[in-house]
Design a protein around this motif. Structure first.
Motif, mmCIF file in Angstrom:
data_model
loop_
_atom_site.group_PDB
_atom_site.id
_atom_site.type_symbol
_atom_site.label_atom_id
_atom_site.label_comp_id
_atom_site.label_asym_id
_atom_site.label_seq_id
_atom_site.Cartn_x
_atom_site.Cartn_y
_atom_site.Cartn_z
ATOM 1 N N UNK A 262 -11.039 61.131 -10.505
ATOM 2 C CA UNK A 262 -12.335 60.607 -10.949
ATOM 3 C C UNK A 262 -12.776 59.397 -10.124
ATOM 4 N N UNK A 263 -11.851 58.511 -9.824
ATOM 5 C CA UNK A 263 -12.220 57.338 -9.019
ATOM 6 C C UNK A 263 -12.587 57.746 -7.585
ATOM 7 N N UNK A 264 -11.878 58.726 -7.032
ATOM 8 C CA UNK A 264 -12.226 59.220 -5.692
ATOM 9 C C UNK A 264 -13.582 59.909 -5.712
ATOM 10 N N UNK A 265 -13.840 60.687 -6.770
ATOM 11 C CA UNK A 265 -15.131 61.366 -6.895
ATOM 12 C C UNK A 265 -16.267 60.337 -6.991
ATOM 13 N N UNK A 266 -16.066 59.305 -7.793
ATOM 14 C CA UNK A 266 -17.097 58.273 -7.954
ATOM 15 C C UNK A 266 -17.418 57.616 -6.614
ATOM 16 N N UNK A 267 -16.403 57.399 -5.793
ATOM 17 C CA UNK A 267 -16.617 56.773 -4.481
ATOM 18 C C UNK A 267 -17.410 57.676 -3.540
ATOM 19 N N UNK A 268 -17.497 58.965 -3.877
ATOM 20 C CA UNK A 268 -18.271 59.915 -3.066
ATOM 21 C C UNK A 268 -19.663 60.175 -3.633
ATOM 22 N N UNK A 269 -19.983 59.541 -4.755
ATOM 23 C CA UNK A 269 -21.307 59.697 -5.358
ATOM 24 C C UNK A 269 -22.353 59.197 -4.355
ATOM 25 N N UNK A 270 -23.521 59.825 -4.289
ATOM 26 C CA UNK A 270 -24.546 59.362 -3.340
ATOM 27 C C UNK A 270 -24.913 57.888 -3.568
ATOM 28 N N UNK A 271 -25.199 57.188 -2.482
ATOM 29 C CA UNK A 271 -25.610 55.785 -2.608
ATOM 30 C C UNK A 271 -26.937 55.665 -3.341
ATOM 31 N N UNK A 272 -27.844 56.574 -3.045
ATOM 32 C CA UNK A 272 -29.153 56.609 -3.714
ATOM 33 C C UNK A 272 -29.401 58.042 -4.207
ATOM 34 N N UNK A 273 -28.766 58.430 -5.323
ATOM 35 C CA UNK A 273 -28.882 59.816 -5.785
ATOM 36 C C UNK A 273 -30.291 60.150 -6.271
ATOM 37 N N UNK A 274 -30.668 61.388 -6.037
ATOM 38 C CA UNK A 274 -31.947 61.884 -6.560
ATOM 39 C C UNK A 274 -31.810 62.071 -8.068
ATOM 40 N N UNK A 275 -32.912 62.289 -8.732
ATOM 41 C CA UNK A 275 -32.880 62.562 -10.174
ATOM 42 C C UNK A 275 -32.009 63.789 -10.460
ATOM 43 N N UNK A 276 -32.094 64.798 -9.588
ATOM 44 C CA UNK A 276 -31.280 66.004 -9.765
ATOM 45 C C UNK A 276 -29.791 65.695 -9.624
ATOM 46 N N UNK B 223 -27.026 66.195 -12.392
ATOM 47 C CA UNK B 223 -25.834 66.994 -12.092
ATOM 48 C C UNK B 223 -24.560 66.224 -12.430
ATOM 49 N N UNK B 224 -24.523 64.923 -12.119
ATOM 50 C CA UNK B 224 -23.342 64.109 -12.422
ATOM 51 C C UNK B 224 -23.106 64.048 -13.931
ATOM 52 N N UNK B 225 -24.172 63.883 -14.696
ATOM 53 C CA UNK B 225 -24.039 63.846 -16.154
ATOM 54 C C UNK B 225 -23.621 65.206 -16.703
ATOM 55 N N UNK B 226 -24.187 66.271 -16.156
ATOM 56 C CA UNK B 226 -23.810 67.616 -16.589
ATOM 57 C C UNK B 226 -22.363 67.916 -16.275
ATOM 58 N N UNK B 227 -21.920 67.503 -15.081
ATOM 59 C CA UNK B 227 -20.530 67.706 -14.706
ATOM 60 C C UNK B 227 -19.613 66.969 -15.676
ATOM 61 N N UNK B 228 -19.965 65.728 -15.998
ATOM 62 C CA UNK B 228 -19.133 64.929 -16.899
ATOM 63 C C UNK B 228 -19.071 65.560 -18.291
ATOM 64 N N UNK B 229 -20.200 66.029 -18.805
ATOM 65 C CA UNK B 229 -20.198 66.676 -20.119
ATOM 66 C C UNK B 229 -19.308 67.919 -20.106
ATOM 67 N N UNK B 230 -19.377 68.710 -19.049
ATOM 68 C CA UNK B 230 -18.521 69.893 -18.936
ATOM 69 C C UNK B 230 -17.058 69.496 -18.807
ATOM 70 N N UNK C 156 -23.074 51.595 -9.088
ATOM 71 C CA UNK C 156 -23.145 51.697 -10.547
ATOM 72 C C UNK C 156 -22.131 52.708 -11.080
ATOM 73 N N UNK C 157 -22.033 53.845 -10.398
ATOM 74 C CA UNK C 157 -21.147 54.918 -10.845
ATOM 75 C C UNK C 157 -19.681 54.496 -10.728
ATOM 76 N N UNK C 158 -19.324 53.881 -9.612
ATOM 77 C CA UNK C 158 -17.954 53.404 -9.406
ATOM 78 C C UNK C 158 -17.594 52.361 -10.466
#
Length: 169
Positions: free
Chosen positions: A64-78, A82-89, A119-121
């Motif tokens: 999870x920490x490695x995934x967070x470090x790969x989150x886009x710096x400026x993610x689109x709304x989509x 997607x990040x929230x949907x992935x987390x819920x799943x 923010x995500x990290x």
């Protein structure tokens, strides 16, 4: 595609985190093999046992920490959706229902922050600290630069220096 509003506003869909937490509350508590703690070290008898809760937890946090470090710096709304949907799943299918129920509560009380990589990290660090508090383990300082460097180097959050308990932001 998930349409999650973790704050519970708009859309009439209710709070996804509370719904997940309630799902687990209504099930029998921790009957999965992964919910048990291994009483003795694995023997030399060639029998492979499923991982216990602690082993799954350590591997999960590292991922999870490695995934967070790969989150886009400026993610689109989509990408944020997607990040929230992935987390819920992820919570829904986590192999320890007791753990999943608690983590859904963490998400409900401090909704995931997906607006930027930083923010995500930081959110994942605070969420990890919330779990550690529940387990009466040490909490870690949530310095984003340190967290990013540790994740990129493959170092676990628990390998970072401990700090005094701080409230989940």
């Amino acid at each position: 595609r998930w349409s999650c509003d973790p704050a519970g506003g708009g859309g009439g869909g209710g709070n996804v985190w509370a719904g997940l937490r309630d799902k687990f509350r209504n099930q029998e508590r921790c009957v999965e093999t992964s919910c048990r703690d291994r009483a003795a070290p694995v023997g030399d008898d060639d029998e492979v046992e499923p991982p216990d809760r602690a082993e799954i937890g350590r591997a999960t946090w590292r991922y999870l920490h490695a995934m967070a470090a790969s989150h886009p710096e400026r993610p689109s709304a989509q990408e944020q959706s997607d990040a929230l949907g992935w987390l819920a799943s992820f919570i829904q299918f986590y192999p320890c229902s007791h753990c999943a129920e608690h983590f859904a509560g963490v998400c409900e009380s401090a909704p995931p922050q997906t607006a930027s990589r930083s923010d995500y990290v930081a959110w994942w660090c605070h969420a990890h600290n919330a779990v550690n508090r529940e387990l009466q383990s040490e909490v870690r300082r949530c310095d984003v630069a340190q967290l990013l460097a540790a994740a990129r180097a493959g170092v676990q959050l628990d390998d970072l220096p401990a700090c005094a308990a701080v409230p989940l932001e």
